[in-house]
Design a protein around this motif. Sequence first.
Motif, PDB file in Angstrom:
ATOM      1  N   PHE A  96       0.666  -1.324  -0.854  1.00  0.00           N
ATOM      2  CA  PHE A  96      -0.293   0.243   0.232  1.00  0.00           C
ATOM      3  C   PHE A  96       0.667   1.771  -0.253  1.00  0.00           C
ATOM      4  CE2 PHE A  96      -3.865   3.115   2.095  1.00  0.00           C
ATOM      5  CZ  PHE A  96      -3.894   2.569   1.054  1.00  0.00           C
ATOM      6  N   GLY A  97       0.818   2.195  -1.443  1.00  0.00           N
ATOM      7  CA  GLY A  97       1.817   3.385  -1.066  1.00  0.00           C
ATOM      8  C   GLY A  97       1.318   5.022  -0.619  1.00  0.00           C
ATOM      9  N   ALA A  98      -0.105   4.858   0.055  1.00  0.00           N
ATOM     10  CA  ALA A  98      -0.373   5.486   0.400  1.00  0.00           C
ATOM     11  C   ALA A  98       0.242   6.654   1.350  1.00  0.00           C
ATOM     12  CB  ALA A  98      -2.306   5.815   1.161  1.00  0.00           C
ATOM     13  N   PRO A  99       0.898   7.658   1.599  1.00  0.00           N
ATOM     14  CA  PRO A  99       1.955   8.825   2.169  1.00  0.00           C
ATOM     15  C   PRO A  99       1.253   8.970   4.145  1.00  0.00           C
ATOM     16  CG  PRO A  99       1.814   9.844  -0.105  1.00  0.00           C
ATOM     17  CD  PRO A  99       0.241   8.396  -0.374  1.00  0.00           C
ATOM     18  N   MET A 100       0.857   9.170   4.426  1.00  0.00           N
ATOM     19  CA  MET A 100       1.163   9.711   5.449  1.00  0.00           C
ATOM     20  C   MET A 100       0.975  10.800   5.335  1.00  0.00           C
ATOM     21  SD  MET A 100       0.907   7.382   8.112  1.00  0.00           S
ATOM     22  CE  MET A 100       2.181   6.435   8.147  1.00  0.00           C
ATOM     23  N   ALA A 131      -0.470   1.442  -5.632  1.00  0.00           N
ATOM     24  CA  ALA A 131      -1.417   1.304  -4.479  1.00  0.00           C
ATOM     25  C   ALA A 131      -1.936   2.453  -3.903  1.00  0.00           C
ATOM     26  CB  ALA A 131      -0.031   0.360  -3.544  1.00  0.00           C
ATOM     27  N   ILE A 132      -3.154   3.264  -4.067  1.00  0.00           N
ATOM     28  CA  ILE A 132      -3.904   4.051  -3.469  1.00  0.00           C
ATOM     29  C   ILE A 132      -4.869   3.043  -3.663  1.00  0.00           C
ATOM     30  CG2 ILE A 132      -3.743   6.965  -4.058  1.00  0.00           C
ATOM     31  CD1 ILE A 132      -1.012   6.591  -3.418  1.00  0.00           C
ATOM     32  N   ASP A 133      -5.778   4.076  -2.650  1.00  0.00           N
ATOM     33  CA  ASP A 133      -6.888   3.673  -2.210  1.00  0.00           C
ATOM     34  C   ASP A 133      -7.321   4.770  -2.970  1.00  0.00           C
ATOM     35  OD1 ASP A 133      -9.342   3.037  -1.198  1.00  0.00           O
ATOM     36  OD2 ASP A 133      -9.039   3.138   0.645  1.00  0.00           O
ATOM     37  N   ALA A 134      -8.728   4.013  -3.628  1.00  0.00           N
ATOM     38  CA  ALA A 134      -9.143   5.459  -5.157  1.00  0.00           C
ATOM     39  C   ALA A 134     -10.413   6.154  -3.726  1.00  0.00           C
ATOM     40  CB  ALA A 134     -10.061   4.492  -5.837  1.00  0.00           C
ATOM     41  N   ALA A 135     -10.689   5.202  -2.765  1.00  0.00           N
ATOM     42  CA  ALA A 135     -11.644   6.541  -1.921  1.00  0.00           C
ATOM     43  C   ALA A 135     -11.012   6.887  -0.929  1.00  0.00           C
ATOM     44  CB  ALA A 135     -12.939   5.600  -1.356  1.00  0.00           C
ATOM     45  N   GLY A 136      -9.732   6.833  -1.267  1.00  0.00           N
ATOM     46  CA  GLY A 136      -9.174   7.496   0.374  1.00  0.00           C
ATOM     47  C   GLY A 136      -9.235   8.492   0.515  1.00  0.00           C
ATOM     48  N   ASP A 160      -9.746  -4.307  -8.139  1.00  0.00           N
ATOM     49  CA  ASP A 160     -10.500  -4.128  -6.787  1.00  0.00           C
ATOM     50  C   ASP A 160      -9.658  -5.403  -6.000  1.00  0.00           C
ATOM     51  OD1 ASP A 160     -12.030  -2.356  -6.725  1.00  0.00           O
ATOM     52  OD2 ASP A 160     -13.355  -3.856  -7.852  1.00  0.00           O
ATOM     53  N   ARG A 161      -9.563  -5.679  -4.950  1.00  0.00           N
ATOM     54  CA  ARG A 161      -9.401  -6.040  -4.478  1.00  0.00           C
ATOM     55  C   ARG A 161      -9.846  -6.559  -3.040  1.00  0.00           C
ATOM     56  NH1 ARG A 161      -2.610  -3.712  -2.460  1.00  0.00           N
ATOM     57  NH2 ARG A 161      -3.233  -2.565  -0.718  1.00  0.00           N
ATOM     58  N   ALA A 162      -9.875  -8.222  -2.555  1.00  0.00           N
ATOM     59  CA  ALA A 162     -10.326  -8.475  -0.836  1.00  0.00           C
ATOM     60  C   ALA A 162     -10.517  -7.366   0.196  1.00  0.00           C
ATOM     61  CB  ALA A 162     -10.344  -9.965  -0.957  1.00  0.00           C
ATOM     62  N   SER A 330     -12.660 -15.620  -1.798  1.00  0.00           N
ATOM     63  CA  SER A 330     -13.379 -16.223  -1.646  1.00  0.00           C
ATOM     64  C   SER A 330     -14.563 -16.585  -0.684  1.00  0.00           C
ATOM     65  CB  SER A 330     -13.292 -18.130  -2.179  1.00  0.00           C
ATOM     66  OG  SER A 330     -12.256 -18.783  -1.538  1.00  0.00           O
ATOM     67  N   LEU A 331     -13.046 -15.991   0.465  1.00  0.00           N
ATOM     68  CA  LEU A 331     -13.524 -15.560   1.890  1.00  0.00           C
ATOM     69  C   LEU A 331     -13.825 -14.714   2.536  1.00  0.00           C
ATOM     70  CD1 LEU A 331     -10.468 -17.944   3.471  1.00  0.00           C
ATOM     71  CD2 LEU A 331     -12.910 -18.728   2.885  1.00  0.00           C
ATOM     72  N   TRP A 332     -13.476 -13.329   1.728  1.00  0.00           N
ATOM     73  CA  TRP A 332     -14.154 -12.182   2.328  1.00  0.00           C
ATOM     74  C   TRP A 332     -14.928 -11.497   1.109  1.00  0.00           C
ATOM     75  CZ3 TRP A 332      -8.946  -9.935   4.760  1.00  0.00           C
ATOM     76  CH2 TRP A 332      -8.611 -10.501   5.705  1.00  0.00           C
ATOM     77  N   ALA A 333     -16.093 -10.540   2.096  1.00  0.00           N
ATOM     78  CA  ALA A 333     -16.922 -10.356   0.842  1.00  0.00           C
ATOM     79  C   ALA A 333     -16.627  -8.930   0.632  1.00  0.00           C
ATOM     80  CB  ALA A 333     -18.208 -10.729   1.474  1.00  0.00           C
ATOM     81  N   GLU A 334     -16.321  -8.087   0.766  1.00  0.00           N
ATOM     82  CA  GLU A 334     -15.750  -6.804   0.966  1.00  0.00           C
ATOM     83  C   GLU A 334     -14.525  -6.531   0.071  1.00  0.00           C
ATOM     84  OE1 GLU A 334     -18.551  -7.515   3.716  1.00  0.00           O
ATOM     85  OE2 GLU A 334     -16.185  -7.737   4.141  1.00  0.00           O
ATOM     86  N   ARG A 335     -14.499  -5.304  -0.920  1.00  0.00           N
ATOM     87  CA  ARG A 335     -13.351  -5.187  -1.734  1.00  0.00           C
ATOM     88  C   ARG A 335     -12.652  -3.972  -1.346  1.00  0.00           C
ATOM     89  NH1 ARG A 335     -13.385  -9.528  -2.084  1.00  0.00           N
ATOM     90  NH2 ARG A 335     -14.478 -10.978  -3.433  1.00  0.00           N
ATOM     91  N   ARG A 336     -11.893  -3.839  -1.435  1.00  0.00           N
ATOM     92  CA  ARG A 336     -11.244  -2.287  -1.126  1.00  0.00           C
ATOM     93  C   ARG A 336     -10.254  -1.384  -3.072  1.00  0.00           C
ATOM     94  NH1 ARG A 336      -6.880  -0.283   2.713  1.00  0.00           N
ATOM     95  NH2 ARG A 336      -7.008   1.455   2.304  1.00  0.00           N
TER      96      ARG A 336
END
Length: 376
Positions: A96-100, A131-136, A160-162, A330-336
């Motif tokens: 994950f590459g979001a700056p602090m 590696a930035i969250d599109a909704a972050g 999208d990743r789980a 298959s185990l986690w339903a949510e996506r980022r």
Amino acid sequence: MDMASHPLPPYSHPAGVPQRARWEDLAVQAAEANAFYAPDMLAAAIDHLAADGDVRLIEAREGDRLIGLLPVTVRSRHGRLPIGCVGNWVHDHCFFGAPMIRQGHEAAAWRSFLAQLDEAPWARGFLHLEAIDAAGANAAAIEAVCVEQRRGWREIHRYDRAMLRSDLTADAYWESQVRAKKRKELRRLQKRLADLGVVESRLLTDRSDVARWCGEFLALEASGWKGREGTAMGCKPADAAFFRAACAAGFDAGRLHMLRLDLDGRAIAMLVNFRHGAGAFSFKIAIDEEYGRFSPGVLIEIANLHAVQDDSAIGWMDSCAAPDHPMIDSLWAERRTIVQYRIALHGQGMTQFQRAAAFAIANGVESAARLLKGQG
């Protein structure tokens, strides 16, 4: 606003201590959680994975207060293009590459980051963020500042990743998200494994066990396909040293979340997570392939589900997995949604010309490739 770009800090020297304290204060107040840039993991990465001069730390400040930290590297290529650029530092073990950035100072931090890169003679081409969250918080601030400054920017990739984000109990989540047939099969595997001996899942809680658990994880990972392909952390001394340092520092900071699944006291699966803020990031998993028929990777993820959902301090967990991962999806339903950005850098004279040309060429090649792909 003060602006400062720094080479690697001398962590082995006492002068590095105040800087670490400022980073920790920033991490506590971060608008967007990122365990990989928290002081414990970032310091371990710099100490063991960064070549001399390879990483620069861009700090955004308001007076004496640190409001942002962006680790960057200069790259000689941009994907397949022989175009130099600056990129956020996402090493092989960073997912994950979001700056602090300090909460409430998001736009100010990004104005400072970009101004410093505009002025830096070593900053080539454009800024490539991955590696930035599109909704972050970072994505929102980047868009706002680029629009404000009429600065070119472009989203160049997304997937999208789980992730795990639910108010349900572990049992309720498991029942609602996993097919009944699969749950039945896993119960059968758990019973068959229990027929071989005592099966126990454990969470690391004792500081004196950290070194031993790290050693067992490295050995377990190296015993499988990653070891055969040379990608296990234990295959490279620097990677192993980084892992040990990050885990030790993470435990001391209250961020390490390490699980194991034992058969008669011997680990057959281990999982490492790192916490930050209200969330956590799944870092590495290792299994004993000798017991592959029992799906130990899935079984430890079941234990992880209970550990996370039973911990009120963990509101969510990012899988950090590749897109369309056959197991965790298959185990986690949510996506980022994870994105990459290309951001134009400004300058003067020939520097401005070079940067504008690099940005235009990269955009043009990408547009042409997409057009050809669509025609095909």
